[in-house]
Design a protein around this motif. Structure first.
Motif, PDB file in Angstrom:
ATOM      1  N   GLY A   1       0.818  -1.206   0.000  1.00  0.00           N
ATOM      2  CA  GLY A   1       0.000   0.000   0.000  1.00  0.00           C
ATOM      3  C   GLY A   1       0.851   1.254   0.000  1.00  0.00           C
ATOM      4  N   ALA A   2       1.930   1.239   0.778  1.00  0.00           N
ATOM      5  CA  ALA A   2       2.824   2.401   0.818  1.00  0.00           C
ATOM      6  C   ALA A   2       3.489   2.610  -0.535  1.00  0.00           C
ATOM      7  CB  ALA A   2       3.869   2.215   1.913  1.00  0.00           C
ATOM      8  N   LEU A   3       3.853   1.529  -1.201  1.00  0.00           N
ATOM      9  CA  LEU A   3       4.475   1.641  -2.531  1.00  0.00           C
ATOM     10  C   LEU A   3       3.504   2.209  -3.553  1.00  0.00           C
ATOM     11  CD1 LEU A   3       6.510  -1.679  -2.719  1.00  0.00           C
ATOM     12  CD2 LEU A   3       7.439   0.644  -2.728  1.00  0.00           C
ATOM     13  N   VAL A   4       2.260   1.786  -3.478  1.00  0.00           N
ATOM     14  CA  VAL A   4       1.257   2.267  -4.422  1.00  0.00           C
ATOM     15  C   VAL A   4       1.049   3.774  -4.272  1.00  0.00           C
ATOM     16  CG1 VAL A   4      -1.224   2.176  -4.949  1.00  0.00           C
ATOM     17  CG2 VAL A   4       0.072   0.070  -4.713  1.00  0.00           C
ATOM     18  N   ARG A   5       1.182   4.262  -3.060  1.00  0.00           N
ATOM     19  CA  ARG A   5       0.961   5.687  -2.820  1.00  0.00           C
ATOM     20  C   ARG A   5       2.143   6.567  -3.237  1.00  0.00           C
ATOM     21  NH1 ARG A   5      -1.512   3.246   1.466  1.00  0.00           N
ATOM     22  NH2 ARG A   5       0.174   3.667   2.927  1.00  0.00           N
ATOM     23  N   LEU A   6       3.286   5.968  -3.541  1.00  0.00           N
ATOM     24  CA  LEU A   6       4.416   6.758  -4.046  1.00  0.00           C
ATOM     25  C   LEU A   6       4.084   7.273  -5.444  1.00  0.00           C
ATOM     26  CD1 LEU A   6       7.522   4.580  -3.134  1.00  0.00           C
ATOM     27  CD2 LEU A   6       6.806   6.698  -2.035  1.00  0.00           C
ATOM     28  N   SER A   7       4.669   8.394  -5.803  1.00  0.00           N
ATOM     29  CA  SER A   7       4.476   8.905  -7.173  1.00  0.00           C
ATOM     30  C   SER A   7       5.119   7.920  -8.145  1.00  0.00           C
ATOM     31  CB  SER A   7       5.117  10.280  -7.320  1.00  0.00           C
ATOM     32  OG  SER A   7       6.527  10.171  -7.290  1.00  0.00           O
ATOM     33  N   PRO A   8       4.656   7.876  -9.391  1.00  0.00           N
ATOM     34  CA  PRO A   8       5.244   6.954 -10.373  1.00  0.00           C
ATOM     35  C   PRO A   8       6.751   7.161 -10.544  1.00  0.00           C
ATOM     36  CG  PRO A   8       3.203   7.861 -11.225  1.00  0.00           C
ATOM     37  CD  PRO A   8       3.510   8.591  -9.946  1.00  0.00           C
ATOM     38  N   GLU A   9       7.222   8.404 -10.432  1.00  0.00           N
ATOM     39  CA  GLU A   9       8.649   8.677 -10.589  1.00  0.00           C
ATOM     40  C   GLU A   9       9.459   8.046  -9.465  1.00  0.00           C
ATOM     41  OE1 GLU A   9       6.287  11.072 -10.597  1.00  0.00           O
ATOM     42  OE2 GLU A   9       6.353  11.886 -12.632  1.00  0.00           O
ATOM     43  N   LEU A  10       8.972   8.181  -8.227  1.00  0.00           N
ATOM     44  CA  LEU A  10       9.674   7.594  -7.088  1.00  0.00           C
ATOM     45  C   LEU A  10       9.620   6.071  -7.140  1.00  0.00           C
ATOM     46  CD1 LEU A  10       8.598   9.931  -4.125  1.00  0.00           C
ATOM     47  CD2 LEU A  10      10.609  10.093  -5.607  1.00  0.00           C
ATOM     48  N   ARG A  11       8.454   5.544  -7.517  1.00  0.00           N
ATOM     49  CA  ARG A  11       8.301   4.093  -7.620  1.00  0.00           C
ATOM     50  C   ARG A  11       9.236   3.529  -8.691  1.00  0.00           C
ATOM     51  NH1 ARG A  11       2.960   4.232  -7.244  1.00  0.00           N
ATOM     52  NH2 ARG A  11       2.661   4.236  -9.480  1.00  0.00           N
ATOM     53  N   ALA A  12       9.380   4.232  -9.818  1.00  0.00           N
ATOM     54  CA  ALA A  12      10.251   3.762 -10.901  1.00  0.00           C
ATOM     55  C   ALA A  12      11.698   3.693 -10.437  1.00  0.00           C
ATOM     56  CB  ALA A  12      10.122   4.680 -12.118  1.00  0.00           C
ATOM     57  N   VAL A  13      12.133   4.687  -9.653  1.00  0.00           N
ATOM     58  CA  VAL A  13      13.510   4.677  -9.145  1.00  0.00           C
ATOM     59  C   VAL A  13      13.707   3.508  -8.178  1.00  0.00           C
ATOM     60  CG1 VAL A  13      15.139   5.923  -7.670  1.00  0.00           C
ATOM     61  CG2 VAL A  13      14.017   7.108  -9.548  1.00  0.00           C
ATOM     62  N   LEU A  14      12.751   3.295  -7.279  1.00  0.00           N
ATOM     63  CA  LEU A  14      12.866   2.161  -6.357  1.00  0.00           C
ATOM     64  C   LEU A  14      12.874   0.834  -7.099  1.00  0.00           C
ATOM     65  CD1 LEU A  14      10.725   2.868  -3.169  1.00  0.00           C
ATOM     66  CD2 LEU A  14      13.193   2.877  -3.432  1.00  0.00           C
ATOM     67  N   GLN A  15      12.028   0.710  -8.099  1.00  0.00           N
ATOM     68  CA  GLN A  15      12.005  -0.537  -8.853  1.00  0.00           C
ATOM     69  C   GLN A  15      13.337  -0.764  -9.567  1.00  0.00           C
ATOM     70  OE1 GLN A  15       8.307   0.006 -11.085  1.00  0.00           O
ATOM     71  NE2 GLN A  15       7.412  -1.628  -9.880  1.00  0.00           N
ATOM     72  N   ALA A  16      13.887   0.282 -10.140  1.00  0.00           N
ATOM     73  CA  ALA A  16      15.154   0.133 -10.868  1.00  0.00           C
ATOM     74  C   ALA A  16      16.300  -0.194  -9.923  1.00  0.00           C
ATOM     75  CB  ALA A  16      15.460   1.400 -11.659  1.00  0.00           C
ATOM     76  N   THR A  17      16.366   0.493  -8.773  1.00  0.00           N
ATOM     77  CA  THR A  17      17.510   0.305  -7.885  1.00  0.00           C
ATOM     78  C   THR A  17      17.355  -0.859  -6.917  1.00  0.00           C
ATOM     79  OG1 THR A  17      16.636   1.970  -6.345  1.00  0.00           O
ATOM     80  CG2 THR A  17      18.218   2.728  -8.007  1.00  0.00           C
TER      81      THR A  17
END
Length: 183
Positions: A130-146
């Motif tokens: 749920g916390a991940l879903v609430r992140l902006s797409p830009e922040l989520r993309a960085v977390l997914q990549a790193t």
């Protein structure tokens, strides 16, 4: 039988000459890979298919510019950057539409809160997903990549088409927001 052309040759032929056969070969070479890769980022298969199609349309129409230099010589990385940006844009739009649908549904059924909705609200507001879903797409993309893909800051920067400093800043912001959401 003709000799198989390199990615660079195909891209030059498509972007400079509008070579349809080169485009078709490029599509056959990369569309399945790009689709599979995008589906690790988004569970909506129809949205992923749209993003892949839009990516190749951008290549065909010339709105995505191929520059064969040290930073963008990798065709797969170049296509991935185009597709990932389009996915972020699509998710941003889908998120707004989804929030509107949820708000309208709440207005319609203001007094009717089912047990299922309470459980889903608890999941949405009480765990990492749920916390991940609430992140902006830009922040989520960085977390997914790193984090998920295990890329270095520099690799993530190339993949996402942003400076390494921006990757670091967004990763820091994402972690801070996750800590606050999970505290």
């Amino acid at each position: 039988m003709s000799e198989m052309r390199s990615d660079g040759e195909l891209l030059r032929a498509v972007t400079a000459d509008g070579d349809r056969r080169a485009f078709e070969e490029l599509y056959r070479r990369y569309a399945p890979w790009l689709t599979a890769r995008m589906r690790t980022r988004c569970a909506d298969a129809a949205l992923v298919d749209d993003v892949v199609q839009e990516t190749f349309l951008a290549v065909w129409r010339g709105t995505a510019r191929w520059r064969e230099d040290a930073a963008s010589a990798d065709a797969a990385g170049w296509l991935w950057r185009i597709a990932s940006r389009r996915l972020v844009d699509a998710l941003r739009g889908a998120g707004a539409r989804g929030r509107l649908r949820q708000a309208l549904a709440r207005l319609r059924h203001r007094d009717e809160v089912s047990a299922e909705e309470r459980v889903l609200a608890g999941v949405e507001h009480g765990d990492l997903a749920g916390a991940l879903v609430r992140l902006s797409p830009e922040l989520r993309a960085v977390l997914q990549a790193t984090v998920v893909d295990g890329l270095t800051t520099r690799e993530a920067a190339v993949l996402l088409g942003i400076p390494p400093g921006t990757v670091k800043t967004r990763a820091l912001r994402a972690r801070r927001q996750l800590r606050e959401a999970l505290a």
